[in-house]
Design an enzyme around this catalytic site. Structure first.
Site, short mmCIF file in Angstrom:
data_model
loop_
_atom_site.label_atom_id
_atom_site.label_comp_id
_atom_site.label_asym_id
_atom_site.label_seq_id
_atom_site.Cartn_x
_atom_site.Cartn_y
_atom_site.Cartn_z
N ASN A 57 28.17 91.82 3.44
CA ASN A 57 27.10 91.89 2.43
C ASN A 57 26.33 93.20 2.54
OD1 ASN A 57 27.65 89.36 1.41
ND2 ASN A 57 25.89 88.35 2.33
N ARG A 390 37.95 87.61 -12.10
CA ARG A 390 38.57 87.70 -10.78
C ARG A 390 39.66 86.64 -10.67
NH1 ARG A 390 35.14 91.05 -7.86
NH2 ARG A 390 32.90 90.83 -8.29
N ARG A 420 33.91 94.50 -9.77
CA ARG A 420 33.69 95.32 -8.59
C ARG A 420 34.54 94.88 -7.40
NH1 ARG A 420 27.77 95.50 -7.56
NH2 ARG A 420 27.80 97.01 -9.27
N HIS A 450 32.14 89.42 -18.47
CA HIS A 450 31.85 88.51 -17.36
C HIS A 450 31.96 87.06 -17.79
CE1 HIS A 450 29.13 86.72 -14.17
NE2 HIS A 450 29.97 87.44 -13.45
N TYR A 483 33.00 78.09 -3.91
CA TYR A 483 31.84 78.36 -4.76
C TYR A 483 31.47 77.10 -5.53
CZ TYR A 483 32.87 83.43 -4.31
OH TYR A 483 33.10 84.69 -3.85
N ARG A 579 19.63 81.45 -5.80
CA ARG A 579 20.30 81.71 -4.53
C ARG A 579 19.91 83.06 -3.93
NH1 ARG A 579 25.86 83.17 -5.58
NH2 ARG A 579 25.29 85.31 -5.14
N HIS A 607 26.93 79.22 -7.03
CA HIS A 607 27.34 80.16 -8.08
C HIS A 607 27.12 79.61 -9.48
CE1 HIS A 607 30.47 82.76 -10.17
NE2 HIS A 607 29.81 83.64 -9.46
#
Length: 706
Positions: A57, A390, A420, A450, A483, A579, A607
Site C-alpha cells: 500500500n 480488472r 492502474r 470504471h 472483496y 473504508r 469494496h
C-alpha cells in the site's frame, strides 16, 4: 532551496480546515491495516500478510500520491490541498506522517512479530546463524546462480550515473583504489535481480530457515571487487513517481496503445520520491543519492537493525506451500438469498422469474460465470456486451468470450487498459479477444471506464430476452473471494433498456435523454446525488422522516461533502461507512454534529458501494461502481443502479444495518481525523465477515436503518 516549514503552523492549519486532506486520510487508513497485524487472535502468517499489505500500500501511495504532488513541485505548478496547505508545507506534513507510520511498522515487526517466528517453525536467518554445511550450500547457490546474474555499475568521473530500477533491492558499494590517486573513493551499484526468489530456503530440524537473497550477496560481494578495498556495503531501495496522465489520442486503435506503452516505461525512470536505506548506511553515499535525485532527509526512510527493507517480501513466507494449512480455512460460500436453489435449476428460468442479488464473497460469483458460460455456447444467444476493468490471470470470463466469438456471436468488450498496474494484463487479454473477432474498444478518450456492466441478448423463436448484470466489483473471479461487492442479475425491461442505452453511449455516438434506473458519470452523477441529499434536508426541515446511509471506499468530492454538511445542519441523521479516504469531518460543532463516520477493515476488502436515502419512509437505494470522488464524477465512466425489488431492497438495507452493528472490524472516525476502535459497549462480538454467511430471509424482513 526549500524554505523552512514550521510543522506546528502546518498542524494548526490542518486542524482548522473543515476538510481533511485526502492523502493524510489515506495514511490513517494504512494505520488501520497495520492494526490487523496487531490482532492477537490471528496467527503469525495472517499477521505477516497484513504487514506485507501495508508495505505494498505504501509503495503505491508514494508512486501515485507523492508522485502526483511532486509533479506540481517539480514543474512549479500551484496546488492547495483540502487542508489549506500549499505544495511545500503539505509535502513536509505528508512525509512527516509517513515517517511516523514507517517507524510504527518497523517497531511492531521487530519487537512483536519476529520473536514469534521460532515457535512457528521458521526464521529469517542471517549467514552467521548457519552451520558450516549450510554456509557451504549458500556459497554454492551464490556461485552457481546469483553471481553470474550480478552486474556492478560504477559511478565516477568516467561513468555516468546508472538508471536504477523502481522497487528493486540495490547495493551501493563504496570502494577505494590505492592505485588511483586522483579519484580514490568510488561508488558502485548492484541491483538484486528481480527474478530471483527473495529467500534461499534451508530445512533444518523441522524448521525452515529463510536466508534473504540480499544477505547472501552481501556475504560474498567481495567476489565482485577483486583487489579493491571495500569501505562500505549499503542496501537500499527506491520508489519512483508512477503518476502519469494519458493525453487524448485521435487514433485510438494504434497511437493510444503506443502512448500507453511509453507512459508505462516512464515508471522505470520517473523521479525518485522515496528511498529506503539501512540505518547505518554510508553518509557519503547517501549524500550523493540525495543530491542526484533532489531529495532531502524527509524522503529517506531508515530500516533499523532487525528490520527489513521491502516488507512486501513477507509474501514469500505467507504463501509458502509448507504453511498452507496454517492459514484459516475460508468459510464455504452460501447461495444468494434470492437464489437458494443455486446449481439445481436453469439460470435462464430463474432470471426470467426473479432478480438475483449477489453479495460477494459470501455468495459465489458462480451464477454470473454460469450465465456467461451458458451464453457462450447457447445457439439462441445473439450478442454479449461487457465492460472490463480488472480480470483474473486465468480468466473464465475471457475464455467464455473467446468461445462465444468462435461460436459466431457478436461480442463487444470495452477494455479499460488504463486500470492502474493492470494495464499490461488488460492489453494482452484485449488482443486475444480482438484476434478472435470480438469488437474491442480500448477506453473512451480521456475517461477511464470504471463501470461494471454486462448485457446478454437471447432470442427464442419470436421472444427476445435481455439478461443484465450490474456490479460494484470487477469481473474477476479471484478478487470475488476477497472483496465485498454487490451484483444484480436481472431481466427487468426498464433496467435492460437503460443498460442498452448506456452501452450505445459508451461504444458509439449516442446521448440518451434520460435513464430511469441508472445514475451515470461523467454525465450527471454528482448532481443527482446532491439532489437526493437535498431532498433529505428538505424532509428534515419539514418535520418528515429523513436519513442518509452511505457505504463507499472513499469520500473526497468537496461539493458533495458541502451538501452533507448542509443536510446535517438541517437535522438529517447521516451515517457513513467509508473504508479508506474520508475528507469530511464528522461531529464538528456547527458543521456536522449529525454525521457519524465509521470504517470497517478486516479479513475482506470492503469494496461495495451503497447509497441509502430514507425519503420519508420510502427508501431509495443505489449500488454500483462509483465512490464520491472528483475522479469518479468527472474523469470516469461510472454507473449506479437503482435497487427496486422489495426483497432485494431489504437485503441491501440489512447489509447496511449489519455494517453499522459490526464491533469487531469497525473504527469510529473522530472530528480531528483520527480513528478509534469501536467499543462493544457490553454487546457480544458482531463480525460481519462471519455474520453474512449466516443471514437468512427472516433476518432481513424487518431490517431498518431509521
Amino acid at each position: 532551496m526549500e524554505r523552512v516549514v514550521s510543522i506546528d503552523r502546518v498542524n494548526n492549519l490542518v486542524k482548522k480546515s473543515d476538510f481533511i486532506s485526502r492523502d493524510l486520510s489515506w495514511l490513517k487508513f494504512n494505520h488501520r491495516v497495520l492494526d490487523q497485524a496487531r490482532h492477537l487472535d490471528r496467527n503469525i502468517f495472517e499477521r505477516l500478510k497484513f504487514m506485507a499489505i501495508t508495505a505494498s500500500n505504501l509503495d503505491e501511495f508514494f508512486m501515485i500520491r507523492i508522485g502526483s504532488l511532486y509533479n506540481y513541485i517539480d514543474y512549479g505548478k500551484e496546488r492547495i490541498d483540502y487542508s489549506g496547505l500549499r505544495e511545500l508545507p503539505f509535502r513536509k506534513k505528508l512525509l512527516t506522517e509517513a515517517q511516523d507510520f514507517v517507524r510504527a511498522q518497523n517497531e511492531y515487526f521487530i519487537k512483536r512479530l519476529r520473536p514469534l517466528f521460532a515457535e512457528n517453525q521458521f526464521k529469517i536467518a542471517k549467514i552467521s546463524d548457519l552451520d558450516e554445511d549450510q554456509k557451504e550450500k549458500v556459497k554454492n547457490y551464490f556461485r552457481k546462480t546469483i553471481f553470474p546474474m550480478l552486474t556492478p555499475m560504477v559511478y565516477d568521473s568516467y561513468h555516468t550515473f546508472p538508471i536504477l530500477m523502481n522497487k528493486l533491492l540495490i547495493f551501493g558499494v563504496v570502494t577505494v583504489s590505492q592505485t588511483d590517486k586522483k579519484d580514490q573513493k568510488k561508488l558502485s551499484f548492484i541491483q538484486v535481480p528481480q527474478n530471483l526468489p527473495r529467500f534461499y530456503e534451508i530445512e533444518h530440524n523441522g524448521e525452515i530457515l529463510f536466508v534473504p537473497i540480499e544477505e547472501i550477496i552481501r556475504e560474498h560481494i567481495a567476489k565482485l571487487f577483486r583487489n579493491i578495498e571495500i569501505q562500505s556495503v549499503n542496501l537500499f531501495r527506491i520508489i519512483r513517481n508512477g503518476d502519469f496522465t494519458l493525453e487524448e489520442s485521435d487514433d485510438i486503435e494504434a497511437n493510444f496503445l503506443e502512448e500507453l506503452k511509453r507512459k508505462l516505461k516512464t515508471r522505470k525512470t520517473g523521479r525518485v520520491v522515496r528511498i529506503e536505506v539501512e540505518e547505518t548506511c554510508d553518509r557519503w553515499m547517501l549524500r550523493i543519492l540525495k543530491n542526484r535525485w533532489e531529495i532531502d532527509e524527509d524522503n529517506v526512510f531508515r530500516a533499523p537493525e532487525g528490520g527489513m527493507i521491502d516488507l512486501t517480501g513477507l509474501w514469500s513466507i505467507v504463501n509458502h506451500t509448507e504453511f498452507k494449512d496454517r492459514m484459516p480455512d475460508r468459510h464455504p460460500q452460501v447461495p444468494p438469498l434470492s437464489y437458494s436453489e443455486q446449481g439445481e435449476t436453469d439460470i435462464y428460468e430463474v432470471l426470467d422469474d426473479r432478480d438475483i442479488l449477489l453479495h460477494h464473497p459470501y455468495n459465489s460469483i458462480e451464477p454470473l460465470l454460469e450465465l456467461l458460460d451458458r451464453a457462450a455456447d447457447d445457439p439462441d444467444v445473439l450478442s454479449i456486451k461487457l465492460t472490463i476493468y480488472r480480470l483474473a490471470k486465468e480468466s473464465r470470463v475471457t475464455n467464455a468470450l473467446l468461445r462465444a466469438a468462435e461460436n459466431g456471436k457478436h461480442i463487444s468488450v470495452l477494455f479499460e487498459v488504463k486500470a492502474r498496474f493492470d494495464e499490461e494484463n488488460n492489453m494482452r487479454e484485449a488482443r486475444r479477444l480482438q484476434k478472435a473477432g470480438c469488437f474491442v474498444i480500448y477506453g473512451i478518450s480521456s475517461f477511464k471506464t470504471h463501470t461494471k456492466l454486462m448485457l446478454i441478448v437471447r432470442q427464442v423463436e419470436e421472444k427476445v430476452t435481455r439478461y443484465v448484470h450490474m456490479s460494484s466489483g470487477n469481473y474477476n473471479e479471484d478478487t470475488a473471494r476477497l472483496y465485498t461487492d454487490l451484483g444484480l442479475l436481472t431481466t427487468n425491461e426498464q433496467v435492460c433498456n437503460d443498460v442498452s442505452e448506456f452501452f450505445n453511449a459508451i461504444t458509439g455516438h449516442s446521448i440518451p435523454t434520460i435513464y430511469r434506473n441508472l445514475i451515470t458519470a461523467p454525465r450527471d452523477m454528482r448532481q443527482q446525488l446532491i439532489e437526493l441529499i437535498r431532498k433529505e434536508a428538505d424532509n428534515a426541515r419539514q418535520g418528515k422522516a429523513s436519513g442518509i446511509v452511505i457505504k463507499i471506499n472513499s469520500l473526497e468530492d468537496r461539493e458533495t461533502i458541502a451538501e452533507l454538511y448542509a443536510a446535517s445542519q438541517a437535522g438529517v441523521k447521516i451515517k457513513l461507512i467509508i473504508r479508506g479516504i474520508c475528507c469530511l469531518r464528522p461531529n464538528r460543532p456547527g458543521l456536522s454534529e449529525n454525521i457519524e463516520v465509521g470504517s470497517i477493515v478486516g479479513d475482506f476488502l470492503e469494496h461495495s458501494r451503497i447509497y441509502y436515502f430514507h425519503n420519508d419512509n420510502d427508501p431509495i437505494l443505489y449500488s454500483g461502481s462509483a465512490d464520491v470522488m472528483v475522479r469518479s464524477f468527472d474523469r470516469r465512466i461510472e454507473s449506479l443502479f437503482l435497487v427496486q425489488n422489495s426483497l432485494l431492497k431489504q437485503q441491501v438495507i440489512n447489509i447496511l444495518r449489519y455494517n453499522l452493528r459490526d464491533n469487531v472490524n469497525a473504527y469510529i472516525m473522530n472530528e480531528d481525523g483520527s480513528y478509534t476502535i469501536k467499543e462493544s459497549t457490553g454487546e457480544p462480538p458482531f463480525n460481519i465477515h462471519k455474520e453474512f454467511y449466516e443471514v437468512t430471509l427472516d433476518d432481513i424482513q424487518d431490517a431498518k436503518l431509521f
